[in-house]
Design a protein around this motif. Structure first.
Motif: not given
Length: 817
Positions: A277-282
């Motif tokens: 559930g962690r945001r890894l890239a955007e």
């Protein structure tokens, strides 16, 4: 760690005003959103259903009777499509629904006739051209479209429906599908009346089938209403590709944006979410100029450090969250599941996942299941995949059509590789449309490792077949290009379309495999269809009069082989990537070797149509799985055969097995890789016992005992707690006074359910049974029967009771959330 990439794209016609959206606002995650920028409404409930008549317009609700043309677009030619039509006498149904499953079995023709054979292949369900009164189904419902949907784009999405499907909304023909398996969607924006009385009608015609086995009838997969802004992401319009390097993965994203309105400038924000559930890239693409009533594909690149790779052992699923931002508002959003992994075929060393060799240990599977036919609920699809995984299988072939989304979800999450197959091997517009929909829908799936363009096609070995294969391959590469392409050949290896393929697919004909490899040593290979041993669960002697085949690994059609022969051949050759057994489960139709009444289901499965394992299930569990296995058969109830020899087999992956009869050793035998052990034992009532010794010091014991008279019913379930809509698979066994299962018992069991749920159907795995599936009673076959229990909405306790004449009844409590 979140990696944020800024990209400002000024296209022709996009001036300074296009840069008005503050970049900081976009990356901070504070961009305001409209309530549910994309609204998805399941419409599985609320349907009314009635049979029409394929050959008689007067009985087909006037369809086609009022006029012979489509001259008046808003007149479907049937009163069913009008708001005033009274459907109160129609049946209320919930999707998935298969009306053919509820029809009684019917013989198609006299014994030995071609019609009788055809009937057996269709499972003796009376649909098709011979039975026009059963071959058209009408579905009708009111479609709630709130007034707030005005100005938005509206479409209906069908995961699949058999077979010739016509969709009518408010009297207008709005769409048609010719495939019973390919997903399709219908844009209803111009025909819907937001806030008004919308009447949705679906007519399904199964007069002409697509398969040579049972394939159900009607809306057997899910349907949904999707509402999106005029500026939105195309259905299946996101393609995610991962390239794995040292300590990182490069994620390449292609997003197809659609603008159904005046020219617009938008921002596309894409975020990679990890399995935890962690945001890894955007990555944010600003100032994307979209032409009026047009679209554009936006390419983006993100980087993920130390990625968690998807594999059969570690099925880590990532998500890509996409948002379209216009005038500071998120007007559309979409979520795409994908896996970070690498696949590779090597002509000399086989198949590799993330650089590690993986032998394909697969099964081919049809759609249907006992009790429900083609209308398999999502949780039952998952249960079936779980049983295959427990057998040691790591791969699934959808035969011979695209798999349901629920199957692919389960394979993604459980680590099962999928060979995804289209229904038609042709380059005509309809076939290419079906192919494109499958590729677009499934190209992001972590589990899909190989595309199949056909199965045992009559033109496979011809120049025409090669031309068609080249066209299909070219289109697949345009849409995906990350997975190789195969076709399942039954003979004629190396001819026709073979040189076009990336991976050569072998169906049976084991003697032709080595010569092909010798002639084409640089071509990767896989067994697309193998074995086809015929076995009836719990039967240990062939009885042609009773239409039963033994469950030993001995009987097979002329083109096929035993499990032991194909697997030992494939296992010994590293260049063979592995293969797919025909089949994981029995299925209705194609009842080899008996092609006449009353046989209506196949004998090919490693499990029967209920999911009860046959003995060969344990052959594969022994040689495909990692845990120690000892399976002893047959049963030991042979009254009247005292002193006569009984073939006793053992499937084990141990070092050696010793067999005992009533405490007396019958000798120890050494296990040979990929083989079974066998003894001929004069029958004496009592106890037969096998003891295995394994390399890790583990010792197992398997016992078969002569049982007493049937005394009671015993119920067990794969799960005892259900969420709304989930299905429990209930196993009902006849036991004697000591609680031992009686392997030959035949008793009619009556099931009754109390509480917030329903019995979907029943079964027993008997390939000749003519009892109704959609019922609440079933005779046991070789001691077993099955009931499918579905939890209703809301919570509460369910209680299933089972009764049979002369036996103690049983009760099983199930909780629902």
């Amino acid at each position: 760690m979140t990696i944020i990439v800024e990209r400002r794209t000024l296209l022709a016609g996009a001036g300074a005003a296009a840069a008005a959206l503050p970049f900081a606002r976009a990356i901070a995650g504070t961009v305001p959103t409209m309530p549910s920028p994309r609204r998805i409404t399941p419409i599985d409930d609320g349907w009314r259903f009635h049979l029409g008549h394929a050959a008689d317009p007067a009985q087909d609700f006037g369809f086609g009777a009022s006029h012979d043309t489509y001259a008046k677009s808003g007149d479907a030619g049937t009163p069913v499509a009008t708001p005033k039509f009274d459907d109160s006498g129609w049946a209320t149904v919930r999707l998935p629904h298969d009306w053919a499953n509820a029809l009684p079995y019917e013989r198609f023709g006299p014994p030995g006739s071609e019609a009788d054979k055809t009937g057996s292949y269709q499972g003796f369900k009376p649909v098709g051209r011979r039975f026009p009164a059963n071959s058209v189904g009408w579905y009708r419902r009111r479609l709630d479209i709130p007034a707030t949907e005005a100005g938005r784009r509206l479409r209906l999405e069908f995961d699949g429906a058999t077979r010739d499907v016509m969709v009518i909304l408010n009297g207008f023909f709005v769409g048609r599908s010719e495939s019973g398996y390919a997903p399709f969607s219908v844009d209803i924006t111009d025909f819907a009346v937001p806030g008004g009385d919308n009447i949705l009608v679906v007519r399904c015609d199964v007069s002409l089938g697509e398969a040579w086995s049972y394939e159900g009838a009607g809306l057997y997969r899910h349907v949904r209403l999707v509402s999106s802004a005029p500026t939105h992401i195309r259905q299946w319009g996101v393609a995610v590709r991962s390239e794995v390097g040292a300590g990182r993965a490069t994620i390449r994203i292609a997003t197809e944006l659609v603008n159904d309105g005046p020219a617009a400038t938008v921002t596309l924000r894409s975020a990679v979410i990890g399995p935890d559930g962690r945001r890894l890239a955007e990555v944010v693409e600003q100032q994307v100029a979209l032409p009026a009533w047009g679209g554009r594909t936006v390419d983006q690149v993100a980087t993920v450090a130390d990625p968690q790779l998807w594999s059969p052992e570690t099925p880590h699923i990532h998500r890509l969250e996409s948002a379209v931002i216009r005038d500071g508002m998120a007007v559309d959003a979409d979520t795409t599941r994908f896996g970070i992994r690498t696949f590779r075929f090597d002509a000399k060393a086989g198949f590799f996942v993330n650089g590690k060799p993986v032998k394909i240990k697969g099964t081919c599977n049809h759609q249907d299941h006992a009790g429900v036919g083609f209308a398999v609920p999502d949780s039952l699809h998952r249960w079936r995949i779980e049983q295959l995984k427990a057998m040691g299988s790591n791969a699934y072939r959808s035969t011979h059509h695209p798999a349901p989304p629920a199957v692919l979800d389960a394979c993604d999450e459980l680590g099962i590789l999928v060979l995804d197959e289209t229904r038609q091997m042709s380059s005509n517009p309809e076939a290419m449309g079906q192919l494109e929909r499958m590729i677009r829908r499934d190209r992001n799936r972590a589990c899909v490792f190989l595309w199949s363009i056909g199965n045992e096609e009559v033109h496979r070995a011809t120049a025409t077949g090669a031309a068609i294969a080249r066209t299909m391959k070219r289109r697949i590469y345009e849409l995906d290009g990350t997975r190789p392409i195969t076709e399942a050949f039954n003979g004629h290896f190396g001819e026709g379309a073979s040189p076009v393929l990336d991976v050569m697919g072998f169906n049976y004909y084991l003697d032709g495999i080595d010569p092909f490899h010798a002639a084409h040593p640089d071509v990767p290979t896989i067994g697309t269809e193998t074995a086809s041993t015929v076995m009836t669960r719990g039967v240990y002697a062939r009885d042609d009069k009773a239409q039963l085949v033994p469950a030993y690994d001995t009987d097979f059609p002329r083109w096929a082989s035993t499990a032991a022969r194909w697997w030992t051949l494939y296992d010994a050759r590293p260049w063979l990537s592995g293969g797919f057994v025909w089949t994981g489960f029995d299925y209705k139709g194609e009842p080899t070797p008996y092609e006449s009444w009353p046989s209506n289901a196949s004998n090919f499965g490693q499990m029967d149509s209920c999911g009860f394992p046959k003995d060969n299930y344990y052959y594969y569990k022994a040689w495909w799985g990692a845990e120690p296995v000892l399976h002893l058969f047959p049963h030991w109830d042979w009254a009247g055969r005292e002193g006569q020899p009984v073939d006793v087999w053992v499937h084990s992956n141990g070092e050696a097995v010793e067999l005992f009869l009533n405490g007396r050793s019958l000798g120890t035998k050494t296990v040979e890789r990929g083989r079974h052990l066998a003894w001929s034992v004069p029958y004496a009532p009592g106890r037969i016992e096998a003891r295995s010794r394994h390399a890790n010091g583990k010792r197992l014991v398997a016992v078969r005992e002569t049982t007493g008279a049937p005394a009671a019913i015993r119920l067990s379930s794969d799960r005892r707690r259900l969420r709304p809509g989930e299905v429990a698979v209930i196993r009902a066994a006849i036991v004697d006074g000591k609680g031992r299962e009686v392997p030959t018992a035949a008793k009619l069991i009556k099931f009754a359910l109390t509480g917030p749920g329903r019995i979907l159907g029943v079964g027993n795995g008997d390939p000749r049974s003519l009892e109704a599936d959609e019922a609440e009673q079933r005779s046991t076959f070789n001691g077993l029967a099955m009931a499918l229990v579905e939890a209703g909405p809301g919570g509460g306790a369910l209680r299933l009771e089972a009764q049979a004449s002369g036996l103690r009844s049983a009760m099983l409590p199930i909780l629902t959330d």
